[in-house]
Design a protein around this motif. Sequence first.
Motif, PDB file in Angstrom:
ATOM      1  N   ASP A   9      49.548  26.901-150.389  1.00 55.58           N
ATOM      2  CA  ASP A   9      48.518  26.933-149.340  1.00 55.58           C
ATOM      3  C   ASP A   9      49.139  26.375-148.073  1.00 55.58           C
ATOM      4  O   ASP A   9      49.292  25.174-147.942  1.00 55.58           O
ATOM      5  CB  ASP A   9      47.316  26.100-149.789  1.00 55.58           C
ATOM      6  CG  ASP A   9      46.354  25.786-148.657  1.00 55.58           C
ATOM      7  OD1 ASP A   9      46.424  26.443-147.610  1.00 55.58           O
ATOM      8  OD2 ASP A   9      45.520  24.869-148.826  1.00 55.58           O
ATOM      9  N   GLU A  24      46.497  24.234-139.269  1.00 58.25           N
ATOM     10  CA  GLU A  24      45.256  24.782-139.827  1.00 58.25           C
ATOM     11  C   GLU A  24      44.507  23.722-140.615  1.00 58.25           C
ATOM     12  O   GLU A  24      43.269  23.657-140.591  1.00 58.25           O
ATOM     13  CB  GLU A  24      45.569  25.980-140.742  1.00 58.25           C
ATOM     14  CG  GLU A  24      44.330  26.718-141.246  1.00 58.25           C
ATOM     15  CD  GLU A  24      43.745  26.147-142.534  1.00 58.25           C
ATOM     16  OE1 GLU A  24      42.644  26.576-142.919  1.00 58.25           O
ATOM     17  OE2 GLU A  24      44.385  25.271-143.166  1.00 58.25           O
ATOM     18  N   GLU A  25      45.263  22.885-141.318  1.00 61.40           N
ATOM     19  CA  GLU A  25      44.659  21.974-142.298  1.00 61.40           C
ATOM     20  C   GLU A  25      43.784  20.895-141.656  1.00 61.40           C
ATOM     21  O   GLU A  25      43.019  20.233-142.336  1.00 61.40           O
ATOM     22  CB  GLU A  25      45.751  21.330-143.169  1.00 61.40           C
ATOM     23  CG  GLU A  25      46.517  22.316-144.064  1.00 61.40           C
ATOM     24  CD  GLU A  25      45.692  22.845-145.230  1.00 61.40           C
ATOM     25  OE1 GLU A  25      44.530  22.444-145.376  1.00 61.40           O
ATOM     26  OE2 GLU A  25      46.223  23.672-145.994  1.00 61.40           O
ATOM     27  N   HIS A  64      45.481  22.092-153.147  1.00 57.30           N
ATOM     28  CA  HIS A  64      45.794  20.760-152.592  1.00 57.30           C
ATOM     29  C   HIS A  64      46.317  19.786-153.645  1.00 57.30           C
ATOM     30  O   HIS A  64      46.278  18.574-153.447  1.00 57.30           O
ATOM     31  CB  HIS A  64      44.602  20.167-151.818  1.00 57.30           C
ATOM     32  CG  HIS A  64      44.375  20.866-150.497  1.00 57.30           C
ATOM     33  ND1 HIS A  64      43.692  20.308-149.457  1.00 57.30           N
ATOM     34  CD2 HIS A  64      44.768  22.086-150.061  1.00 57.30           C
ATOM     35  CE1 HIS A  64      43.661  21.146-148.440  1.00 57.30           C
ATOM     36  NE2 HIS A  64      44.309  22.250-148.796  1.00 57.30           N
TER      37      HIS A  64
HETATM   38 ZN   LIG Z   1      44.557  23.961-147.383  1.00 57.76          ZN
END
Ligand SMILES: [Zn+2]
Length: 370
Positions: free
Chosen positions: A191, A225-226, A335
């Motif tokens: 991710d 993004e996170e 995650h």
């Molecule tokens: Zn993420």
Amino acid sequence: MAKKKTDTPEHTPVVNETSLSFFEKYINNASPTGFEWKGQEMWLEYIKPYIDEHYVDNYGTAVGIINKDAEYKVVIEAHADEISWFVNYITSDGLIYVIRNGGSDHQIAPSKRVNIHTDNGVVKAVFGWPAIHTRGGEKEEAPTLKNISLDCGATSKEEVEKLGIHVGCVITYEDEFMVLNDRYYVGRALDNRAGGFMIAEVARLLKENNIKLPFGLYIVNAVQEEIGLRGAEMIAHHIKPNVAIVTDVTHDTTTPMINKITQGDLACGRGPVVSYAPAVQTNLNKLLIAAAQKANIPFQRQASSRSTGTDTDAFAYSNGGVPSALISLPLRYMHTTVEMIHKEDVDNVIRLIYESLLTIEAGQDFRYIR
Ligand SMILES: [Zn+2]
């Protein structure tokens, strides 16, 4: 033995040995939110043969461009950053308390080995946890940011600082890439660096198949993004695209303790996931689905209330509204350091983005009512 006839279409592999070895190196390199540049360099290096030129913005979002002079602009996008921790407080005894940089999971921290990134390079440390023998009482205490700390083998704050560690250093887990049962790619922060890999593979396919697109293609590997889709926000304003196709990961909901009633029914190995959400432009979404059906690519459907929580939202709500859609890669154990994605899904997301691009026309108007 004769080949069995099934309803599922024959799988078309895309990832080859060379691209897989890039993927492995790319995953093993740390790319913490706000500190992504080393990974971005690797990504640009990989994608360069397949693009005309590139651009990197002030915060590190990298863009590969094909047909720069075309007026109509299509973005394919993924995010480059990985969740991490920040050094927040160093005790006089030399222990290090952390805060999140992105949605890092305190529950999985105990007993993990980490890399603390300093100006002098990586310093090793571990998240300690009291032994089972010493944890008395009836109720077990769960790990939280208040009780997990890093031990770098020092016994004073001064000693920690001598190693180059200071408040604000970023911390990533040690865990690296592996292939499980010849079926899954496993690693930390698939991710969404799997996404960066997949959009780069789309560029490779376009080049290798000698495709001349009738529009400008912007292959965007966005930072940050996170912590709230920030890199996408910045670059959307810079590029001002006409269309954006975003790829990110979504949850495989078939593993234990996930409620399908609230999370939907999605699984690794069943193909890319298209999304229904207000930010997803329906006519563009229909184009993706038609492309999947035409090319015999299996796909799944997901619905999101309010927002998709991905860079799709950032593109959709930029520049007065950009037709945007999301193609997600199902992933197990998001995650954690053992995120899992199915090899065939990776091939199929690449194919679906590629096939969709082939059906977009220059100047295509996606409006519902004209
Ligand atoms: Zn993420």
